[in-house]
Enzyme design. Structure first.
Site, PDB file in Angstrom:
ATOM      1  CG  ASP A 196      -1.858   1.384   1.389  1.00  0.00           C
ATOM      2  OD1 ASP A 196      -3.021   1.099   0.820  1.00  0.00           O
ATOM      3  OD2 ASP A 196      -1.528   2.098   1.841  1.00  0.00           O
ATOM      4  CE1 TYR A 255       0.890   7.795   2.372  1.00  0.00           C
ATOM      5  CE2 TYR A 255       1.148   5.431   1.974  1.00  0.00           C
ATOM      6  CZ  TYR A 255       0.486   6.346   2.567  1.00  0.00           C
ATOM      7  OH  TYR A 255      -0.912   6.206   3.007  1.00  0.00           O
ATOM      8  CE  LYS A 302      -3.620   4.861   0.539  1.00  0.00           C
ATOM      9  NZ  LYS A 302      -2.391   4.519   0.825  1.00  0.00           N
ATOM     10  CG  HIS A 312      -4.403   9.750   0.452  1.00  0.00           C
ATOM     11  ND1 HIS A 312      -3.150   9.583   0.025  1.00  0.00           N
ATOM     12  CD2 HIS A 312      -4.615   9.229   1.604  1.00  0.00           C
ATOM     13  CE1 HIS A 312      -2.444   8.933   1.053  1.00  0.00           C
ATOM     14  NE2 HIS A 312      -3.388   8.805   2.130  1.00  0.00           N
TER      15      HIS A 312
END
Ligand code: NAD
Length: 278
Positions: free
Chosen positions: A46, A51, A76, A109
């Protein structure tokens, strides 16, 4: 190590009940730790554009001897990309960074209700699935009203909803709505993100002792017993393996009930999806 059991989406695709999350792992490190996770036996990763480690995740996928089709990959859409064309372009850019032709799962998200573009973003994800850029589509951090709204507006039900969920914050209302719609529940922060005393709670540690297991393993076995997909994060090699080994732990009905009773009205540790950003 056994591979994780899977749960089946309403669209027919399957996701492993236990996966590996990479929030706050920088790109250089991601290639290494995702490689370790795949070697240990994880088959779900994930990540998210936010990120900043999609390239590292992609490097790990290519370097691994595990075939691409055996790994479930999620990324996402970030909050500034909810406009239809921006969302399409964002997914294409994520695929480029990951070095993949197709995602297994693409998520919005956060709903960001005050921005008011989540229905438009959801229409973009529907188009992305139709164009084959992702096999399944879902959402993350949607308040119940916004979740109901995207379903009513499009008649397309998300395959999964990724939300903060752990024994101190069990999300009963959303889980009941998921059950009604046939949406799989996925837990972020399944171990409480280290923000509370969850892993020192005497109910959890008592059960852990009885099984010769760790507190983290007990919490992850609780998620699995409820068919909640969990994506714990660790960059510590021993914990990466320890968390996966929770698959070998089964809790009794009494133990599950004792953990069910730990739910707290103020148990949320992260951001409230209904609260405006700012
Ligand atoms: P988590 O609950 O998985 O906690 C991670 C922390 O727990 C680690 O940093 C480590 O300190 C500790 N830990 C891990 N294994 C342990 C063990 N065996 N024993 C003791 N401590 C241990 O929290 P998270 O990383 O925030 O969430 C997991 C994943 O969920 C993320 O990596 C990310 O992929 C996803 N996520 C999504 C959202 C979202 O908004 N959709 C938000 C947060 C996280």
């Amino acid at each position: 190590m056994p591979l994780s059991p899977t749960v089946t989406f309403h669209d027919g695709h399957r996701i492993p009940l236990l996966g590996y999350g990479v929030f706050k792992v920088d790109d250089d490190r991601a290639a290494d730790v995702v490689g370790q996770a795949l070697a240990a036996g994880y088959r779900q990763v994930d990540t998210a554009r936010l990120y900043g480690n999609e390239e590292g995740v992609g490097r790990a996928l290519r370097a691994s001897s595990v075939p691409r089709e055996e790994v479930f990959v999620t990324t996402k859409l970030w909050n500034d990309e909810h406009a239809f064309d921006a969302a399409i372009a964002a997914c294409e850019a994520s695929l480029d960074r990951l070095g993949l032709e197709q995602l297994d799962l693409y998520l919005i998200h956060w709903a960001v209700p005050e921005q008011g573009r989540y229905v438009e973003a959801w229409r973009a994800l529907i188009a992305l699935r139709e164009r084959g850029l992702t096999r399944s589509i879902g959402v993350s951090n949607f308040p119940l009203a916004e979740l109901e709204e995207i379903i009513a507006a499009t008649a397309v039900v998300p395959a999964i909803h990724q939300i903060e969920l752990h024994p101190y914050f069990q999300q009963r209302e959303l889980r009941a709505a998921h059950a009604q719609h046939g949406i799989v529940t996925q837990a972020w922060g399944p171990l409480g993100q280290g923000k509370s005393d969850l892993l020192e709670n005497p109910v959890i540690t008592g059960i852990a002792e009885a099984h010769g297991a760790s507190a983290a393993q007990v919490v992850l076995a609780w998620h699995r017993a409820h068919e909640i997909v969990a994506i714990p994060k660790s960059v510590t090699p021993a914990r990466i393996v320890e968390n996966l080994a929770s698959l070998e732990l089964s809790l009794t009905r009494g133990e599950l009930a004792a953990i069910d009773a730990l739910d707290r009205p103020d148990g949320r540790g992260g951001r409230d999806p209904g609260r405006p950003w700012g």
